[in-house]
Design a protein around this motif. Structure first.
Motif, PDB file in Angstrom:
ATOM      1  N   THR A  85      -4.834  13.026   0.063  1.00 34.83           N
ATOM      2  CA  THR A  85      -4.180  11.721   0.181  1.00 34.83           C
ATOM      3  C   THR A  85      -4.468  10.890  -1.065  1.00 34.83           C
ATOM      4  N   LYS A  86      -3.419  10.255  -1.563  1.00 35.36           N
ATOM      5  CA  LYS A  86      -3.539   9.369  -2.722  1.00 35.36           C
ATOM      6  C   LYS A  86      -3.044   7.992  -2.290  1.00 35.36           C
ATOM      7  N   VAL A  87      -3.860   6.951  -2.480  1.00 35.39           N
ATOM      8  CA  VAL A  87      -3.531   5.599  -2.017  1.00 35.39           C
ATOM      9  C   VAL A  87      -3.636   4.636  -3.191  1.00 35.39           C
ATOM     10  N   PHE A  88      -2.627   3.787  -3.326  1.00 33.49           N
ATOM     11  CA  PHE A  88      -2.633   2.750  -4.347  1.00 33.49           C
ATOM     12  C   PHE A  88      -2.224   1.432  -3.720  1.00 33.49           C
ATOM     13  N   LEU A  89      -2.781   0.356  -4.268  1.00 30.88           N
ATOM     14  CA  LEU A  89      -2.460  -0.993  -3.810  1.00 30.88           C
ATOM     15  C   LEU A  89      -1.880  -1.792  -4.962  1.00 30.88           C
ATOM     16  N   LYS A 119       0.855  -1.187   0.000  1.00 29.64           N
ATOM     17  CA  LYS A 119       0.000   0.000   0.000  1.00 29.64           C
ATOM     18  C   LYS A 119       0.893   1.240   0.000  1.00 29.64           C
ATOM     19  N   HIS A 120       0.773   2.058  -1.052  1.00 29.60           N
ATOM     20  CA  HIS A 120       1.557   3.281  -1.184  1.00 29.60           C
ATOM     21  C   HIS A 120       0.648   4.476  -0.902  1.00 29.60           C
ATOM     22  N   THR A 150      -3.188  -0.834  -8.877  1.00 22.56           N
ATOM     23  CA  THR A 150      -4.487  -1.501  -8.908  1.00 22.56           C
ATOM     24  C   THR A 150      -5.238  -1.259  -7.614  1.00 22.56           C
ATOM     25  N   PRO A 151      -6.316  -0.465  -7.630  1.00 26.12           N
ATOM     26  CA  PRO A 151      -7.117  -0.322  -6.413  1.00 26.12           C
ATOM     27  C   PRO A 151      -7.689  -1.662  -5.988  1.00 26.12           C
TER      28      PRO A 151
END
Length: 390
Positions: free
Chosen positions: A230-234, A221-222, A345-346
Motif C-alpha cells: 500500500t502506498k499512501v499520500f496526503l 488522501k490517495h 506531502t506526507p
C-alpha cells in the motif's frame, strides 16, 4: 485517429454528443467510426470494444508492484449500412468515399463502475477502441477515451450524522513534565459537496508552558494498493488557523468555517485505488509533535442542494457587500486528481512557514482603488451642514 498508412487515410472514433463531459452508470455510449481509404481495401471485420479498468503501478525498491481491476468489457462487430457484403463477411472500401460504422452500448448499472481517475501511480480509464481487421495485413486500431463520474449522494443517514472526537498530549521539557495540550472538536456531518462550508465547534486547552496555535485543514488522501503493498499520500487543499493560546488558557471555536474547495468526489468503490478526504484539526506545539485529530469526510456529487446553489447562496450576499472590492482569485476550473498528487506531502512531515505561535501571516488581498468622490461645502448658518458625497 491513427497515423496515415499506405491504404487507410482516416480511422477515427467520434461520439454522437461531443459536448458531453462525462457519463454515468446506465448511460448509452454511442458514436461512429469514420474510415477513408486511399486505395481499394478489403476489410474482413470492424470491431468496437468498450473498456474500463483501474491500474496501479509503482516501484518499491527493486520490486515492481503492478495490479489491474476490470470494470467494463464490451465487444461488438459493427457493419456498414447499405453496403454489399461478400460471402466471407468482408467488404471492399473504395477511395473517394467516407464510410461510417455506427456503434452503441450501455454502461453497467449503478454500483458496477468507478469514476475516472488519473494520479501519479494509478488511473481509472474508460475508452472505446476500434479495430480494423484486413486480410493478410496488420490490424489497425484507434482509441478514444471518455470520462465516467459515478453519482455520490451525501444525504444518507450515515453521512448526515455528526462526528467528532477528543485528543490530548502530555508535553515534556528535557524529560520533565510540562503540562498537556488537549482539543475537542465536532462537525455536524461528514458528507459535503464542493463550495459548502464545514462549521467546526472546538475547544482547545493549554496547560503547558508554551504558546500553541490551533489549525484546521482539509486533506486529500490517495491510497494505491498493488501486490499486497500500500502506498499512501496526503495533500493539503485548504486551511484555517485560530488565535494563539498562551499557557494556562483555553480557546473555543464556535462555528468556525472552512470551505470545501473545487475538487473531484471521493472514490470509495475501487479495490486498488481510493481517494478519501479528511478534516485535520491540529495544535502546533513548539518543540514537540503536533496534536492531530482526524475527522473523515466524504465529498459527493449531490447533497444538501446542488453545488451551484450552495455556492451561489453563500457567495451572493457577500459579493455585493465586500467581494466587489476584494479579489480572491479563485480557480475557475476544478483541479484534477493529478493536480492533487503534486506535490505529495506526507502528513507527519507537514510544516507551514507560518507556524510561529505568536506571529501570523496576514493574507495579502488586492484592493481596488476607492471610488472617485467630490465634496460640496455650503456656507455656515449656525446649523449643522451635511457634506454631499457623490
Amino acid at each position: 485517429m491513427v497515423a496515415m498508412t499506405k491504404c487507410v487515410k482516416t480511422l477515427d472514433v467520434l461520439f454522437n454528443d461531443p459536448s458531453k463531459t462525462f457519463y454515468c452508470s446506465g448511460d448509452k455510449v454511442a458514436g461512429r467510426i469514420i474510415v477513408e481509404v486511399s486505395q481499394a481495401t478489403r476489410v474482413s471485420s470492424m470491431r468496437v470494444c468498450g473498456v474500463g479498468c483501474a491500474k496501479v503501478q509503482y516501484s518499491k525498491g527493486k520490486q515492481r508492484c503492478r495490479q489491474e481491476t476490470e470494470y467494463l468489457k464490451y465487444e461488438q462487430v459493427v457493419l456498414l449500412d447499405d453496403q454489399p457484403i461478400d460471402a466471407d463477411g468482408s467488404v471492399i472500401l473504395r477511395p473517394g468515399n467516407k464510410y461510417e460504422y455506427r456503434f452503441g452500448f450501455e454502461l453497467p448499472q449503478e454500483g458496477q463502475l468507478v469514476s475516472s481517475y488519473k494520479g501519479k501511480f494509478g488511473c481509472v480509464q474508460y475508452y472505446v477502441k476500434a479495430s480494423m481487421e484486413r486480410t493478410g495485413l496488420p490490424v489497425l486500431e484507434c482509441k478514444k477515451t471518455f470520462e465516467v463520474e459515478e453519482p455520490l449522494d451525501v444525504c444518507t443517514p450515515d453521512l448526515l450524522s455528526p462526528t467528532g472526537g477528543t485528543k490530548e498530549k502530555k508535553v515534556t521539557c528535557l524529560f520533565i513534565p510540562d503540562g498537556q495540550v488537549s482539543l475537542t472538536a465536532k462537525i455536524d456531518r461528514r458528507g459535503f459537496c464542493e463550495g459548502e462550508d464545514i462549521c467546526i465547534n472546538a475547544k482547545f486547552e493549554n496547560t503547558c508552558s508554551r504558546i500553541v496555535v490551533p489549525k484546521a485543514a482539509i486533506y486529500a488522501k490517495h491510497i494505491y494498493q498493488a501486490d499486497g503493498r500500500t502506498k499512501v499520500f496526503l495533500k493539503k487543499l485548504s486551511s484555517v488557523r485560530g488565535n494563539h493560546v498562551i499557557s494556562g488558557m483555553c480557546d473555543a471555536w464556535q462555528g468556525k468555517s472552512i470551505r470545501v474547495p473545487k475538487l473531484k468526489p471521493s472514490i470509495l468503490g475501487c479495490d486498488i485505488i481510493r481517494v478519501e478526504y479528511a478534516l485535520m484539526i491540529s495544535v502546533h506545539i513548539p518543540g514537540s509533535e503536533k496534536l492531530i485529530l482526524e475527522l473523515p469526510l466524504v465529498i459527493g456529487t449531490s447533497g444538501l442542494g446542488s453545488r451551484t446553489n450552495s455556492m451561489s447562496s453563500q457567495d451572493g450576499s457577500v459579493s455585493n457587500a465586500s467581494m466587489s472590492w476584494v479579489s480572491l482569485r479563485m480557480p475557475s476550473v476544478p483541479p484534477t486528481y493529478c493536480d492533487l498528487d503534486t506535490p505529495l506531502t506526507p502528513l507527519l512531515d507537514d510544516f507551514d512557514e507560518d507556524d510561529s505561535p505568536v506571529f501570523i501571516t496576514v493574507p495579502a488581498f488586492q484592493f481596488q482603488p476607492p471610488p472617485v468622490y467630490t465634496e460640496v461645502e455650503e456656507g455656515y448658518n449656525g446649523n449643522t451642514q451635511m457634506l454631499q458625497v457623490c
